[in-house]
Motif scaffolding. Structure first.
Motif, PDB file in Angstrom:
ATOM      1  N   LYS A  20       0.823  -1.208   0.000  1.00  0.00           N
ATOM      2  CA  LYS A  20       0.000   0.000   0.000  1.00  0.00           C
ATOM      3  C   LYS A  20       0.857   1.258   0.000  1.00  0.00           C
ATOM      4  O   LYS A  20       0.647   2.170  -0.808  1.00  0.00           O
ATOM      5  CB  LYS A  20      -0.924  -0.015   1.220  1.00  0.00           C
ATOM      6  CG  LYS A  20      -1.837   1.207   1.321  1.00  0.00           C
ATOM      7  CD  LYS A  20      -2.735   1.086   2.558  1.00  0.00           C
ATOM      8  CE  LYS A  20      -3.642   2.305   2.689  1.00  0.00           C
ATOM      9  NZ  LYS A  20      -4.525   2.195   3.885  1.00  0.00           N
ATOM     10  N   GLN A  24       1.098   3.957  -3.038  1.00  0.00           N
ATOM     11  CA  GLN A  24       0.650   5.317  -2.762  1.00  0.00           C
ATOM     12  C   GLN A  24       1.769   6.319  -3.007  1.00  0.00           C
ATOM     13  O   GLN A  24       1.544   7.398  -3.570  1.00  0.00           O
ATOM     14  CB  GLN A  24       0.162   5.429  -1.320  1.00  0.00           C
ATOM     15  CG  GLN A  24      -1.185   4.770  -1.060  1.00  0.00           C
ATOM     16  CD  GLN A  24      -1.609   4.862   0.396  1.00  0.00           C
ATOM     17  OE1 GLN A  24      -0.779   5.008   1.294  1.00  0.00           O
ATOM     18  NE2 GLN A  24      -2.901   4.753   0.631  1.00  0.00           N
ATOM     19  N   ASN A  27       2.413   6.904  -6.698  1.00  0.00           N
ATOM     20  CA  ASN A  27       1.334   7.709  -7.260  1.00  0.00           C
ATOM     21  C   ASN A  27       1.435   9.178  -6.843  1.00  0.00           C
ATOM     22  O   ASN A  27       1.158  10.090  -7.639  1.00  0.00           O
ATOM     23  CB  ASN A  27      -0.026   7.139  -6.839  1.00  0.00           C
ATOM     24  CG  ASN A  27      -1.178   7.808  -7.562  1.00  0.00           C
ATOM     25  OD1 ASN A  27      -1.917   8.580  -6.968  1.00  0.00           O
ATOM     26  ND2 ASN A  27      -1.319   7.517  -8.849  1.00  0.00           N
ATOM     27  N   GLU A  28       1.847   9.422  -5.591  1.00  0.00           N
ATOM     28  CA  GLU A  28       2.011  10.805  -5.133  1.00  0.00           C
ATOM     29  C   GLU A  28       3.076  11.535  -5.933  1.00  0.00           C
ATOM     30  O   GLU A  28       2.957  12.727  -6.206  1.00  0.00           O
ATOM     31  CB  GLU A  28       2.378  10.816  -3.649  1.00  0.00           C
ATOM     32  CG  GLU A  28       1.207  10.488  -2.725  1.00  0.00           C
ATOM     33  CD  GLU A  28       1.641  10.309  -1.285  1.00  0.00           C
ATOM     34  OE1 GLU A  28       2.845  10.539  -0.991  1.00  0.00           O
ATOM     35  OE2 GLU A  28       0.792   9.927  -0.455  1.00  0.00           O
TER      36      GLU A  28
END
Length: 230
Positions: A20, A24, A27-28
């Motif tokens: 996760k 994440q 993607n950030e």
């Protein structure tokens, strides 16, 4: 993007956190529908625990080497061992697999150094607290690690990691005991606390203590992200 291989199942709970956090984080940084290109080899934790209880690190090494070879054949360009304790054999694995292993203790030492701390408390399995593989990486940065002096406290942490946190079980009683142990280390001079097991962030949060908390799962995941985007 570089491909990474995750060695997981040690435990599955924290492996899910790694997956996760890494996705994440990618993607950030990249936005859109960009996520981590990664492979996961997940072990049966019972097999690892049985080896450790018998101090049979050679069997654990052979198991992890098999997993690393699988990931390398799949295209992994670096390995992430999703557990602090397994870094006891990280250097040996790195030499055998001929791929970089992103070391959790090295990444943690860098983060502590950034904050200018010289003395920190280290919580983890008895292997992580008592062996030198993690503390040596801190010493190389001029950082002293202290651990609980009470055998009862060390046994409590070790047992609950395997019997509770590794199964995703979190109780208020366990949380309060962990906080008491951490606060005792702070009284003994710790300027920060290392959550040196990837399951301990389940019970200790940054806001729970008055000193900086170093979440090794998060730190290690960020190091993996940096490698992927390097």
């Amino acid at each position: 993007m570089k491909i990474i291989g995750l060695i997981g199942g040690i435990s599955w709970v924290s492996t899910g956190d790694y997956y996760k956090l890494i996705n994440q984080g990618i993607n950030e940084k990249l936005g859109g529908l960009n996520f981590s290109e990664c492979l996961i080899y997940s072990f049966n934790y019972a097999d690892i625990k049985r080896n450790n209880e018998n101090n049979d690190w050679d069997s654990t090494f052979n198991m992890l080497l098999k997993g690393c070879q699988f990931l390398k054949q799949g295209g992994a360009e670096a390995i992430v061992l999703c557990a602090n304790t397994m870094h006891f054999i990280a250097d040996r694995l790195e030499e055998a697999i001929e791929l970089p292993i992103i070391h959790i203790a090295t990444a943690t030492a860098i983060e502590i150094e950034k904050q200018g701390l010289k003395k920190v408390g280290l919580l983890g399995t008895k292997f992580t607290m008592e062996l030198d593989f993690f503390k040596d990486k801190l010493i190389s940065k001029g950082i002293e690690a202290i651990i609980p002096t009470s055998e009862a406290d060390k046994d409590f942490i070790h047992t609950t990691i395997f019997e509770e946190l590794g199964k995703g079980i979190v109780t208020d009683e366990t949380k309060q005991r962990y906080l008491a142990i951490a606060n005792q280390l702070i009284k003994e001079g710790a300027e920060g606390i290392i959550l040196g097991c990837t399951e301990i962030p389940l019970v200790i949060k940054p806001e729970d203590l008055l000193v900086p908390v170093f979440d090794t799962t998060l730190i290690h995941s960020n190091a993996a992200i940096d490698f992927q985007l390097s």
